[in-house]
Enzyme design. Structure first.
Site, short mmCIF file in Angstrom:
data_model
loop_
_atom_site.label_atom_id
_atom_site.label_comp_id
_atom_site.label_asym_id
_atom_site.label_seq_id
_atom_site.Cartn_x
_atom_site.Cartn_y
_atom_site.Cartn_z
N GLU A 95 18.23 89.36 32.02
CA GLU A 95 17.32 89.71 30.93
C GLU A 95 15.85 89.49 31.28
OE1 GLU A 95 20.41 87.92 27.60
OE2 GLU A 95 18.41 87.09 27.83
N CYS A 108 8.39 87.87 30.25
CA CYS A 108 9.21 86.71 30.55
C CYS A 108 10.31 87.17 31.51
CB CYS A 108 9.78 86.15 29.26
SG CYS A 108 10.82 84.71 29.54
N CYS A 115 22.90 80.31 35.13
CA CYS A 115 22.22 79.08 35.55
C CYS A 115 23.25 77.96 35.67
CB CYS A 115 21.15 78.70 34.53
SG CYS A 115 20.20 77.24 35.02
N CYS A 119 21.96 73.34 30.38
CA CYS A 119 21.27 72.62 29.31
C CYS A 119 22.00 72.94 27.99
CB CYS A 119 19.81 73.04 29.24
SG CYS A 119 18.93 72.67 30.77
N CYS A 122 20.94 75.88 25.52
CA CYS A 122 20.52 77.15 26.13
C CYS A 122 21.70 78.11 26.30
CB CYS A 122 19.89 76.84 27.49
SG CYS A 122 19.57 78.29 28.49
N GLY A 185 17.80 81.24 34.33
CA GLY A 185 17.81 80.55 35.62
C GLY A 185 16.72 79.51 35.79
N GLU A 186 16.88 78.71 36.82
CA GLU A 186 15.92 77.66 37.16
C GLU A 186 15.15 78.16 38.40
OE1 GLU A 186 14.53 74.53 36.37
OE2 GLU A 186 13.53 75.10 38.23
N SER A 217 8.13 77.99 35.15
CA SER A 217 8.58 76.91 34.27
C SER A 217 9.90 76.34 34.79
CB SER A 217 8.76 77.49 32.87
OG SER A 217 9.37 76.54 32.04
N SER A 240 9.58 72.01 31.51
CA SER A 240 10.36 72.05 30.26
C SER A 240 10.85 70.64 30.00
CB SER A 240 11.55 73.01 30.40
OG SER A 240 11.09 74.30 30.64
N LEU A 241 10.12 69.91 29.20
CA LEU A 241 10.41 68.47 29.03
C LEU A 241 11.43 68.26 27.90
CD1 LEU A 241 9.61 65.59 29.96
CD2 LEU A 241 7.89 65.61 28.13
N HIS A 242 11.08 68.65 26.70
CA HIS A 242 11.96 68.63 25.51
C HIS A 242 12.39 67.25 25.02
CE1 HIS A 242 11.74 72.73 26.48
NE2 HIS A 242 12.81 72.82 27.24
N ASN A 316 14.66 78.85 19.14
CA ASN A 316 15.24 80.15 18.84
C ASN A 316 16.74 79.95 18.79
OD1 ASN A 316 15.35 82.91 18.45
ND2 ASN A 316 13.87 83.33 20.07
N CYS A 359 16.92 83.01 25.53
CA CYS A 359 17.24 83.31 26.92
C CYS A 359 18.75 83.27 27.18
CB CYS A 359 16.49 82.31 27.79
SG CYS A 359 17.28 81.77 29.27
#
Ligand code: SF4
Length: 380
Positions: A95, A108, A115, A119, A122, A185-186, A217, A240-242, A316, A359
């Protein structure tokens, strides 16, 4: 020779292309022309390379293939967000998202198919990992989204448009104000291909966009953050801390157990020392998970070690994830606390809520449908 057995032409460096032409009795400048077609004009077939002789095009066709990630279809949100599904040569989906704001367009981009980091909040994490995207496939997303931004300005597309309608708009250009590697993905686990794609996007013999318009990111892979610093990258970096305590972050981002926050923080200090670049901190707010005053306090503490800009992001919603978007009231209180600490804060509203804009959501649905329709293969 079968097309599938031939190497992808876009896996070659400029020098490798020059060597190829020299080895085949050609001249070096043919390689320059070819490179130009590939990375400046974004062409996706040898037939398009009209400044090359027919014999040279035949030579390339005989030795190389194009492994293109083409636009398969898209979803348009009421807020203007456009979610695009690309299909790769090996029939996998990935995507990209085009996000408009005023007269600006942000693309984006995905870096991997699926991935491995899983997480918990996600949709991509649920797909598992298929493979890294190639430099060409990453570049294809940028070219297509840039073309769509241009077309969109001209209001030439309609919702549900198919590849056929988009072909004329997939020309590279400067229609994008920003490119963010925040899709599937990372990116730091596909470092070579991501940085090579950025090189093609930013170099003068490629798309010639400023690296200052690009943000990569990551959830934070310390070794690779140090490598970015050592390599002197010119693009921006976002973490991406969160969650700013290991206890909470372990619940959201499993790889935090392997790379705890002190290690991530040390690598960011190193990155700042070498590059002088301010770091962007991405923080998605989840109701009753990471949105309290003490969470904000922990975040402010984490941000003391280097200059930062903090993006607070509304979640989201991903179905069945168990995570819920924080209320407006809690969001305001969270932001106010950080502002009192003199931190630079941007609030990012969630976009494309009426489509599968989180995502991995749309690719997840497509994969699910395919699995329902066909027996699964070992690769799945
Ligand atoms: S948030 Fe990023 S790193 Fe985590 S599973 Fe999703 S794509 Fe992978």
């Amino acid at each position: 020779m079968s097309g599938d057995l031939q190497p992808d032409i876009r896996s070659l460096t400029h020098v490798a292309l020059q060597n190829f032409f020299l080895q085949h009795g050609g001249r070096k400048f043919r390689a320059d022309q070819t490179y130009n077609w590939l990375w400046k004009k974004g062409c996706q077939s040898f037939d398009e390379m009209t400044s090359l002789s027919k014999a040279d095009r035949l030579l390339l066709t005989h030795h190389f293939s194009f492994r293109v990630a083409g636009v398969d279809h898209f979803q348009a949100s009421r807020d203007g967000t456009l979610k695009v599904v690309f299909r790769t040569h090996d029939d996998r989906c990935v995507e990209g998202v085009l996000i408009p704001s005023a007269d600006r367009y942000t693309a984006c981009i995905s870096s991997q198919i699926g991935c491995a980091l899983a997480c918990n909040f996600c949709a991509t994490g649920r797909l598992g990992f298929s493979r890294n995207l190639t430099t060409g496939e990453i570049f294809d997303q940028v070219v297509a989204l840039s073309g769509l931004a241009g077309t969109r300005r001209d209001e030439k597309y309609t919702e549900g448009g198919k590849k056929k309608n988009l072909e004329n708009s997939t020309v590279p250009g400067h229609n994008l104000s920003n490119i963010v590697f925040m899709g599937m993905g990372e990116p730091l686990l596909n470092y070579e291909n991501v940085t090579q794609a950025i090189d093609r996007i930013t170099s003068t013999d490629g798309m010639n966009l400023s690296p200052q318009r690009i943000t990569v990111s990551s959830v934070g892979i310390p070794k690779m953050i140090r490598k970015m610093a050592d390599d002197g990258v010119k693009f921006h970096f976002a973490l991406s801390l969160h969650a700013a305590t290991d206890e909470k972050r372990n619940q959201l981002i499993p790889v935090n157990r392997k790379f705890p926050l002190t290690e991530v923080s040390d690598s960011l200090k190193y990155f700042y020392r070498l590059t002088g670049e301010r770091i962007t901190i991405e923080y998605i707010l989840f109701d009753r998970v990471n949105d309290t005053r003490s969470d904000a306090q922990a975040l402010a503490g984490f941000c003391k070690s280097f200059p930062v800009k903090i993006n607070i992001i509304q979640y989201n919603q991903v179905a069945d994830s168990g995570f819920v978007k924080t209320s407006e009231e809690k969001l305001r209180a969270f932001v106010e606390f950080l502002e009192q600490k003199n931190l630079v804060i941007n609030v990012r509203k969630s976009r494309g809520e009426d489509i599968d804009a989180a995502c991995g959501q749309l690719a997840g649905k497509i994969k699910q449908n395919a699995m329902l329709a066909e027996p699964s293969t070992p690769e799945d």
